[in-house]
Motif scaffolding. Structure first.
Motif, short mmCIF file in Angstrom:
data_model
loop_
_atom_site.label_atom_id
_atom_site.label_comp_id
_atom_site.label_asym_id
_atom_site.label_seq_id
_atom_site.Cartn_x
_atom_site.Cartn_y
_atom_site.Cartn_z
N ALA A 21 -0.76 1.35 6.90
CA ALA A 21 -1.49 2.23 5.99
C ALA A 21 -1.85 3.51 6.72
O ALA A 21 -1.87 3.57 7.95
CB ALA A 21 -2.75 1.54 5.48
N THR A 22 -2.11 4.55 5.94
CA THR A 22 -2.52 5.83 6.51
C THR A 22 -3.82 5.67 7.28
O THR A 22 -4.80 5.17 6.73
CB THR A 22 -2.72 6.85 5.38
OG1 THR A 22 -1.54 6.91 4.60
CG2 THR A 22 -3.03 8.22 5.95
N PRO A 23 -3.86 6.05 8.56
CA PRO A 23 -5.11 5.89 9.31
C PRO A 23 -6.18 6.86 8.80
O PRO A 23 -5.89 8.00 8.44
CB PRO A 23 -4.71 6.22 10.76
CG PRO A 23 -3.45 6.98 10.66
CD PRO A 23 -2.78 6.59 9.40
N ARG A 24 -7.41 6.36 8.75
CA ARG A 24 -8.52 7.18 8.24
C ARG A 24 -9.69 7.12 9.20
O ARG A 24 -9.95 6.08 9.79
CB ARG A 24 -9.00 6.63 6.90
CG ARG A 24 -8.20 7.14 5.78
CD ARG A 24 -8.76 6.67 4.46
NE ARG A 24 -7.69 6.75 3.49
CZ ARG A 24 -7.17 7.89 3.06
NH1 ARG A 24 -7.67 9.03 3.49
NH2 ARG A 24 -6.18 7.91 2.21
N LEU A 26 -10.42 8.07 12.20
CA LEU A 26 -10.16 7.52 13.52
C LEU A 26 -11.23 8.02 14.49
O LEU A 26 -11.65 9.16 14.42
CB LEU A 26 -8.79 7.98 14.02
CG LEU A 26 -7.58 7.35 13.36
CD1 LEU A 26 -6.34 8.11 13.75
CD2 LEU A 26 -7.45 5.90 13.78
#
Lengths: 233, 438
Positions: A21-24, A26
């Motif tokens: 999944a798209t990293p959020r 971080l």
């Protein structure tokens, strides 16, 4: 006859893992490290320097003389399988005391992992590191570019010569911090050198030696070619 | 050399092609009274006095079929390539060096000029990387607009590839069709960001501009008409005997070789590796879109063509989903570290004016750190690698150029093929010299 066909699927070695999944959001430091970092530390305690997690990616620092050994293990080990080399590059910092870093971006397609391997080279000593070309054929041009731009010698590379700059380029290594943005030589000198290059200079010595052309080369060029020099001029 | 077997049902019987789709070369001559006489093909084998003599020929750098200033030095045995030595660097401008002397937002115009068929996609890729380095999140509308931008630029790039490859292999009509559609996309981009080729559409933390009124209707119109053009090209080429004959079993890369050579994008997927950055290391919420990753089975030029044509259709699917979910709201982040204050406040409020001044003159400063964010560009895995030492200018700005790595395999791919096939193989890599030389 048709060849049985089965596509290579990334992530196939870890079927139970959560879909990527798209990293959020971080964190800058910390976070989940790549398990390969601990594996390298356990397998090569003498070569491992340190590891850290920055913006979600794991950096592993190793000693420059052990790069090939670590990379080969990462490539071959069934629990790691780093089969894809994304990039080879180098970083020089503005602070002269800070060592120059060579960076390998490795990717494991079967496990969907990404690892940044680094080796620090002291700038007061010759910049030499082992080539990973015997492991990844894709390293060929990447290492040549690194040599061209930073002057780092990759031992074991089959054809280490300049790639983006021409082979008779004399101004040094453009991406080094002591290289001025507009080049070392004056415009007049750069123009003079560009105009003085001969047709033979556009070919490497190796190319000129193909077929019958070798016989037609000037005597000194034949001698230099026999001595292993690669650059025309 | 690896051999492949494939069955393509050729639509029409084509002169000069056998039933397997391979080219048959029959020398012909015309007699004085206009009759065509077929000669016996020459006996195999080379005349003894010519045997072993290799010829060195030079293609480029100024040659239309090399798609830019690529220079190939080929060693030929007869018409067969024994060795290929590529020379690059004729377009080297030192982008990475210049980037070390610019603030982050000032680097974005350079990304336009690097892979110039994918300029808006490069802008987006740069901004995603820089935002991760700054620790900035963008609002949902910006994310969806960026997906639209990336897919539009993928369509542009693949259309240029399709058109120019057709020209290289002697087909002129698909070139006109694809460039007509490309013109439509450029018109869309022009009404959005004001520029066609050098878009500079993004900023760190947002977009340069929101889409204008009525733009989504124009895009929906494009999505409705565009698949017809793809189908037309498909009908024209996929079962065309000449096309099949000139592209099958050329430049074959097996899956293992393709991975080992670091190929990416359609080149890698044509070899049967289902690696797509959008699926495997997602960004911009690509995991929430429903699309397929086409995979080839032979890894030759024909498969690369099939993969790219299918990607055109999949991009259209993504565009449609993105349009349906396009939310309202702002396009820029509200993070004051990277975003300028509104113009009316900068002109009336002292604090905002100082902020604006410092933001423009000194530039936003990211924390110390490094980031590599890959995206799926039309050519393959493109990534920007930033290293920051806490100042407003990057210590290192590295472009991971997909077509540079893809091109490095050309020596292996053309070995043992005919000289005329070198052009087809080179075209299938989809190179852009602006990106290779940087």
């Amino acid at each position: 006859m048709t060849i049985p066909f089965s596509p290579v699927l990334p992530g196939s070695a870890s079927p139970g893992a959560a879909p990527p999944a798209t990293p959020r959001n971080l964190p800058q430091k910390g976070g989940e490290p790549n398990p390969s970092a601990a594996a390298i530390a356990a397998k090569f305690p003498a070569l491992f320097v340190r590891s850290e997690v920055i913006w979600g990616d794991t950096n592993v620092y190793v000693h420059p003389h052990g790069v090939t050994e670590v990379v080969r293990w990462l490539h071959d080990d069934p629990a790691e399988r780093y089969d894809y080399l994304s990039d080879v590059t180098a970083v020089e910092f503005r602070d002269f005391e800070q060592p120059l870093e060579v960076v390998w971006h490795l990717r494991s397609l079967p496990y969907r992992r990404f690892l940044r391997l680094k080796a620090s080279l002291d700038k007061r000593e010759p910049l030499v590191v082992d080539s990973v070309w015997p492991i990844y054929k894709g390293a060929d041009w990447l290492e040549r570019e690194c040599y061209d731009m930073f002057g780092i010698t990759f031992t074991g590379h089959p054809d280490l010569r300049r790639i983006l700059m021409w082979e008779t380029y004399r101004e040094g290594y453009p991406l080094r911090k002591d290289f001025p943005l507009r080049g070392r030589f004056s415009r007049a000198e750069q123009l003079r050198q560009a105009l003085s290059i001969t047709t033979e200079g556009r070919y490497s010595m190796e190319e000129l030696s193909v077929a019958q052309a070798f016989e037609d080369l000037p005597e000194d060029m034949r001698r230099r070619l026999a001595g292993g020099e690669r650059t025309g001029e | 050399m690896a051999t492949t077997t494939r069955t393509v049902e050729v639509a029409l019987g084509t002169a000069g092609v056998d039933s397997d789709g391979r080219a048959v070369r029959t020398p012909m001559t015309v007699t004085e009274n206009g009759q065509v006489t077929t000669l016996e093909p020459p006996a195999m084998g080379i005349a003894p006095e010519l045997e072993g003599e290799h010829l060195l020929i030079n293609i480029g750098p100024q040659h239309p079929a090399t798609h830019g200033v690529l220079r190939l030095v080929l060693e030929l045995d007869g018409e067969t390539v024994v060795r290929c030595i590529p020379h690059i660097g004729y377009l080297h401008c030192g982008f990475e060096k210049i980037g070390e002397y610019r603030q982050y937002n000032q680097v974005i115009p350079w990304t336009d000029r690097e892979d110039y068929l994918n300029s808006i996609g490069n802008n987006v890729a740069f901004s995603i990387g820089a935002e991760r380095l700054f620790g900035v999140e963008v609002p949902p509308r910006c994310t969806v607009l960026r997906v639209i931008a990336m897919e539009l630029s993928r369509i542009i790039s693949h259309l240029v590839w399709l058109g120019t490859t057709c020209i290289d292999l002697g087909a002129f009509t698909p070139f006109l069709w694809s460039f007509q559609e490309r013109e439509n996309v450029y018109n869309l981009l022009e009404s959005w960001v004001g520029a066609r080729l050098t878009t500079t559409a993004t900023r760190v933390g947002g977009m340069a501009a929101d889409i204008p009124d009525g733009w989504t209707d124009q895009l929906r119109n494009f999505i409705r008409t565009f698949p017809k053009t793809v189908d037309e090209c498909d009908r024209m080429l996929t079962k065309n005997g000449i096309w099949v004959g000139r592209t099958t079993a050329l430049g074959v890369m097996s899956a293992d070789e393709a991975i080992n050579y670091g190929l990416s994008g359609p080149m890698l997927r044509a070899s049967g590796v289902a690696y797509d950055v959008r699926k495997d290391f997602p960004y911009l919420d690509y995991e929430t879109y429903d699309f397929d990753v086409p995979v080839g089975s032979n890894g030759d030029v024909y498969d690369r063509y099939l993969v790219r044509v299918e990607e055109l259709r999949q991009s259209t699917r993504i565009l449609e989903q993105a349009l349906n979910r396009l939310p309202g709201g702002p396009v820029n982040s509200e993070d004051h570290r990277v975003i300028l204050p509104p113009k009316n406040r900068a002109m009336s409020d002292m604090e905002s004016m100082i902020h604006h001044f410092k933001q423009v003159m000194e530039g936003p400063r990211p924390p110390i750190g490094e980031v590599y964010v890959p995206v799926e560009s039309p050519k393959g895995e493109k990534g920007y690698y930033f290293v920051s030492d806490g100042t407003a200018k990057p210590v290192r700005w590295r472009i991971r150029p997909p077509s540079y790595v893809n091109l490095s395999a050309i020596s292996k791919m053309v070995e043992g093929h005919l000289l005329s096939d070198v052009i087809a193989i080179n075209a299938s890599i989809d190179i852009v010299m602006g990106e290779i030389d940087r």
